[in-house]
Design a protein around this motif. Structure first.
Motif, mmCIF file in Angstrom:
data_model
loop_
_atom_site.group_PDB
_atom_site.id
_atom_site.type_symbol
_atom_site.label_atom_id
_atom_site.label_comp_id
_atom_site.label_asym_id
_atom_site.label_seq_id
_atom_site.Cartn_x
_atom_site.Cartn_y
_atom_site.Cartn_z
ATOM 1 N N ALA A 192 0.820 -1.210 0.000
ATOM 2 C CA ALA A 192 0.000 0.000 0.000
ATOM 3 C C ALA A 192 0.854 1.260 0.000
ATOM 4 C CB ALA A 192 -0.924 0.008 1.214
ATOM 5 N N LEU A 193 2.138 1.122 0.317
ATOM 6 C CA LEU A 193 3.033 2.269 0.403
ATOM 7 C C LEU A 193 4.147 2.129 -0.623
ATOM 8 C CD1 LEU A 193 3.412 2.493 4.303
ATOM 9 C CD2 LEU A 193 1.736 3.645 2.850
ATOM 10 N N THR A 194 4.392 3.213 -1.347
ATOM 11 C CA THR A 194 5.463 3.241 -2.343
ATOM 12 C C THR A 194 6.319 4.466 -2.082
ATOM 13 O OG1 THR A 194 3.953 2.248 -3.956
ATOM 14 C CG2 THR A 194 6.003 3.191 -4.804
ATOM 15 N N PHE A 195 7.633 4.287 -2.112
ATOM 16 C CA PHE A 195 8.554 5.372 -1.798
ATOM 17 C C PHE A 195 9.456 5.639 -2.992
ATOM 18 C CE2 PHE A 195 12.626 6.855 0.177
ATOM 19 C CZ PHE A 195 12.146 8.038 0.723
ATOM 20 N N GLY A 196 9.633 6.914 -3.332
ATOM 21 C CA GLY A 196 10.501 7.257 -4.451
ATOM 22 C C GLY A 196 10.572 8.752 -4.642
ATOM 23 N N ASP A 197 11.015 9.167 -5.825
ATOM 24 C CA ASP A 197 11.089 10.586 -6.144
ATOM 25 C C ASP A 197 9.706 11.091 -6.540
ATOM 26 O OD1 ASP A 197 13.860 10.659 -5.716
ATOM 27 O OD2 ASP A 197 14.203 9.818 -7.712
ATOM 28 N N ARG A 198 9.435 12.358 -6.237
ATOM 29 C CA ARG A 198 8.076 12.870 -6.366
ATOM 30 C C ARG A 198 7.554 12.788 -7.797
ATOM 31 N NH1 ARG A 198 4.632 17.621 -6.321
ATOM 32 N NH2 ARG A 198 3.102 17.396 -4.634
ATOM 33 N N ASP A 199 8.367 13.118 -8.766
ATOM 34 C CA ASP A 199 7.896 13.069 -10.154
ATOM 35 C C ASP A 199 7.461 11.662 -10.544
ATOM 36 O OD1 ASP A 199 8.231 15.732 -10.511
ATOM 37 O OD2 ASP A 199 10.000 15.606 -11.804
ATOM 38 N N SER A 200 8.287 10.682 -10.219
ATOM 39 C CA SER A 200 7.952 9.306 -10.593
ATOM 40 C C SER A 200 6.765 8.794 -9.789
ATOM 41 C CB SER A 200 9.165 8.391 -10.387
ATOM 42 O OG SER A 200 9.577 8.399 -9.029
ATOM 43 N N ILE A 201 6.672 9.203 -8.529
ATOM 44 C CA ILE A 201 5.534 8.790 -7.702
ATOM 45 C C ILE A 201 4.231 9.345 -8.276
ATOM 46 C CG2 ILE A 201 4.419 9.201 -5.468
ATOM 47 C CD1 ILE A 201 6.403 6.973 -5.294
ATOM 48 N N LEU A 202 4.226 10.619 -8.667
ATOM 49 C CA LEU A 202 3.015 11.212 -9.229
ATOM 50 C C LEU A 202 2.672 10.579 -10.578
ATOM 51 C CD1 LEU A 202 3.474 14.999 -8.340
ATOM 52 C CD2 LEU A 202 1.912 13.353 -7.298
ATOM 53 N N GLN A 203 3.679 10.268 -11.374
ATOM 54 C CA GLN A 203 3.414 9.580 -12.644
ATOM 55 C C GLN A 203 2.765 8.226 -12.391
ATOM 56 O OE1 GLN A 203 7.118 9.373 -14.783
ATOM 57 N NE2 GLN A 203 7.244 11.599 -15.087
ATOM 58 N N ASP A 204 3.276 7.514 -11.399
ATOM 59 C CA ASP A 204 2.715 6.208 -11.047
ATOM 60 C C ASP A 204 1.268 6.357 -10.584
ATOM 61 O OD1 ASP A 204 2.333 3.557 -10.293
ATOM 62 O OD2 ASP A 204 3.363 3.802 -8.369
ATOM 63 N N ALA A 205 1.007 7.380 -9.751
ATOM 64 C CA ALA A 205 -0.345 7.584 -9.235
ATOM 65 C C ALA A 205 -1.317 7.915 -10.362
ATOM 66 C CB ALA A 205 -0.332 8.701 -8.196
#
Length: 729
Positions: A192-205
């Motif tokens: 349920a939790l994913t950690f990374g750089d903000r740009d890649s996290i937002l792209q994933d979301a």
């Protein structure tokens, strides 16, 4: 604060609520990594199995439980679970609030906390729109606790070998990635939790929403909220249904940035303007005196003398008893700590003492207002009111400082205010401004004891160096707020020039440069007290919150201060059987009337511009607003409008009292009654507040001390006009 960035170097956690199974592994891992203590908790009847109810100093990560009606689901309910913790804003309200940079945003995203810098003011608790920071109420040294996104895990050393076998480069990289991953993310068994750089996290979301539009609402909470956060959420239901507040998209520091950035140039401009006003009014006064040499009100100053009255009266014995209770309460506060001696909480991190300080500073504005009226605007007919106003202001501000020390959780760290340089903090500005203003008040009053005890050498030193001190103090203040050498140089030039132009030229000089400095610094801190609340648009009712609160606070302080001067002078006349100087007090009443009228027009016009009148008069907030309008505006304006009414002692006293009471009521509303309190995240279990006996003891004790020392001062020194020189009307 580090320049906000949402790019590849900003560490971000994505919380996918649709995947959370409510196992609380993240909650346990967080407590384990941060060495949090266990806490005795009780299940809240409306929160299901959520335990504990909210974040606290012992629980920095919390799984919240949500039951949502769904007729098609088994049992008619859907269950959702979500992790609640600090969202680590790109532009955090807490770092903007902090006066010592104890809370600061790191370059890669996390908002960290340095307990060695913290003074325990708890402004961050008020400022955070999500209710994240929580003090250690059960500690004698109550520090702030909050999630740090496990920023301290990066400091863990990487082992060189495992079972005596050196690690390969690939194994070393995997270990680094593992140890720098937040404990909660690493512990989650449901992905349920994913950690990374903000740009890649937002792209994933965004990709998840696009791939499963039937599974997710089209909203990434935290992408834009409060300017963006580095903990973002996906959900299957609208976020408001699971208790996520709508905080808007504007970064919270933006609400106060303009006001605070305006302070340094405003100091320079106000000082220069007051110097010009004094020069003009001085020439005008000289011309008037020349045209009417027999006008004693203009041509001469009243004679002052110590009050001839017994000190140990029954009234003063009562004050001494209250002072003793105040001392006991103050000692108890430090023996038991904040949590043990007060009823403060995560819902009410500020209580009676902050209300007390805001009220006292507002009504003590009579000192700077009277000094400005007499010296800058050359109202020599009011000269007899000046010394008592300055003495009351000096005592009041001195004891405001005592109250602040009692209220701070870590007052011994106050020296950090001199070492740190926050980019913008209203608390920092107010702290320095009030501290310097107290020294100006002291310098304004020093000629009185010098005169009383014939300290000619001390008077000569005062005449020679007070101007230099003002120039240095104001320059320091401007530099600390701006960290701009140009502003500091301009302040030095302007106030040095004023000190030179208006330097003492006779044995009884007018403290013009001190009056200019007093008005300038008071203008800044009275307005910045309003700036404190600009970070709370989500909490303070719209009848009181406004982007121009700083101006409103300043204008109201003039009305309250001049009103209190009238009240005190009439108390003095009645209590010590002295003539009432009605002509002077009526003139001060006229100033109070116009000050109050300007304040009323400004505040009501502001509400009209913001379109707040439509819902301003309904409910509890509407009743409070109406009461403030009637008591603080309508009645006193009617009483003080006509000169004939102002010459009536009872009418003048009532009008001045209600003016002051209206501003007092305003400050109480702002801090207490008009606040939509929410408590700690997830803001579902706010506590109630009533001041403890020790909070009352310190407050009442300091009021009693102020009154007693004022009475002692007027008996020992020539503060009041000699009785025979007062023209009672």
């Amino acid at each position: 604060m580090t320049e906000p960035a949402g790019g590849i170097h900003t560490k971000t956690t994505l919380v996918d609520i649709t995947k959370c199974i409510g196992c609380r592994a993240c909650q346990v891992a967080c407590k384990h990594w941060n060495e949090g203590e266990g806490e005795a908790t009780e299940l809240e009847y409306n929160l299901g199995f959520q335990n504990p109810a909210t974040l606290s100093a012992k629980t920095l990560t919390l799984i919240t439980f949500h039951e949502l009606p769904n007729e098609q689901a088994q049992g008619g309910l859907n269950y959702l679970f979500t992790m609640r913790r600090c969202l680590h804003c790109l532009e955090p309200a807490c770092t903007s609030a902090c006066p010592t940079t104890a809370l600061a945003r790191m370059a890669d995203g996390p908002v960290g906390y340095d307990a060695d810098k913290c003074i325990g003011c708890r402004y961050c608790v008020w400022a955070c729109p999500w209710g994240v920071p929580t003090p250690e109420w059960d500690s004698l040294t109550p520090k702030i606790k909050k999630c740090t996104h496990c920023a301290d895990r990066e400091d863990q050393p990487v082992p060189l070998e495992r079972n005596s076998v050196p690690l390969t480069a690939d194994e070393t990289d995997r270990y680094k990635k593992s140890i720098t991953t937040p404990a909660c993310v690493k512990a989650c068994p449901a992905d349920a939790l994913t950690f990374g750089d903000r740009d890649s996290i937002l792209q994933d979301a965004h990709a998840r929403i696009a791939a499963h539009p039937d599974k997710y609402v089209d909203h990434i909470y935290g992408e834009k909220e409060a300017g963006g956060t580095t903990v973002v959420y996906l959900s299957s239901v609208p976020f408001e249904k699971i208790g996520f507040p709508d905080v808007g998209t504007k970064p919270y520091p933006g609400f106060s940035r303009t006001a605070l950035h305006a302070v340094p140039p405003a100091v320079i401009a106000v000082g220069a303007m007051l110097g010009g006003v004094y020069s003009f009014m001085k020439r005008r006064t000289v011309a008037l005196i020349a045209a009417a040499e027999n006008n004693s009100a203009l041509a001469s100053k009243p004679k002052f003398a110590p009050l001839d009255a017994p000190l140990l009266t029954p009234f003063n014995w009562g004050l001494l008893a209250l002072m003793a209770f105040g001392v006991i309460s103050l000692i108890t506060r430090f023996v038991l700590g904040l949590g043990g001696s007060t009823h403060l909480s995560n819902t009410y991190p500020w209580g009676l003492w902050i209300v007390f300080d805001l009220v006292w500073i507002a009504v003590a504005a009579g000192a700077f207002a009277t000094a400005g009226i007499i010296y800058v605007f050359q109202r020599k007919d009011l000269y007899s009111l000046g010394r008592s106003a300055v003495l009351m202001g000096l005592l009041s501000y001195s004891f405001v400082t005592v109250t602040l020390i009692a209220d701070l959780g870590l007052p011994w760290n106050s020296y950090q205010l001199a070492l740190q340089s926050p980019e913008q903090s209203a608390m920092f500005e107010v702290s320095w401004c009030v501290g310097l203003y107290v020294t100006i008040l002291l310098l304004e009053f020093l000629p009185v004891p010098f005169e009383r005890w014939g300290l000619a050498r001390a008077m000569a030193i005062w005449q020679k160096w007070s101007g230099a001190y003002v120039a240095g103090a104001v320059t320091l203040f401007v530099f600390l707020l701006s960290r701009n050498y140009v502003y500091a140089a301009l302040a030095a030039v302007v106030f040095s020039a004023l000190a030179w132009l208006f330097r003492a030229k006779d044995k009884k000089p007018e403290p013009i440069i001190l009056a200019i400095a007093a008005v300038t610094l008071s203008t800044m801190h009275q307005s910045s007290l309003g700036s404190l609340f600009l970070l709370m648009p989500d909490k303070l009712a719209p009848q009181w919150w406004s982007p121009v609160m700083p101006i409103s606070f300043f204008l109201s302080s003039i009305a309250a201060g001049t009103g209190l001067v009238i009240v005190i002078e009439m108390w003095i006349a009645r209590g010590w059987n002295r003539p009432t100087p009605m002509r002077q007090l009526a003139a001060m009443g006229q100033i109070t009337f116009w000050s109050l009228l300007v304040y009323a027009i400004f505040r009501l016009a502001d509400m009209g511009v913001r379109g707040q009148f439509a819902g301003a008069f309904g409910g509890t907030m509407g009743a409070l607003f109406i009461a403030e309008l009637v008591v603080g505006f309508v009645i006193p304006l009617a009483l003080l409008a006509r000169q004939s009414s102002r010459m009536l002692p009872r009418t003048l006293f009532l009008g001045a009292s209600l003016t002051t009471a209206g501003v007092v009521f305003n400050r109480i509303n702002v801090v207490y009654f008009a606040m939509h309190v929410k408590g700690a995240m997830p803001q579902v279990a706010p506590e109630h507040y009533a001041p403890s006996i020790f909070e009352w003891g310190i407050s009442v004790g300091l009021i009693a001390t102020t009154i007693f020392l004022f009475g002692l001062g007027v008996r020992l020194m020539p503060v009041l006009p000699a009785k025979e020189t007062i023209q009672g009307d």
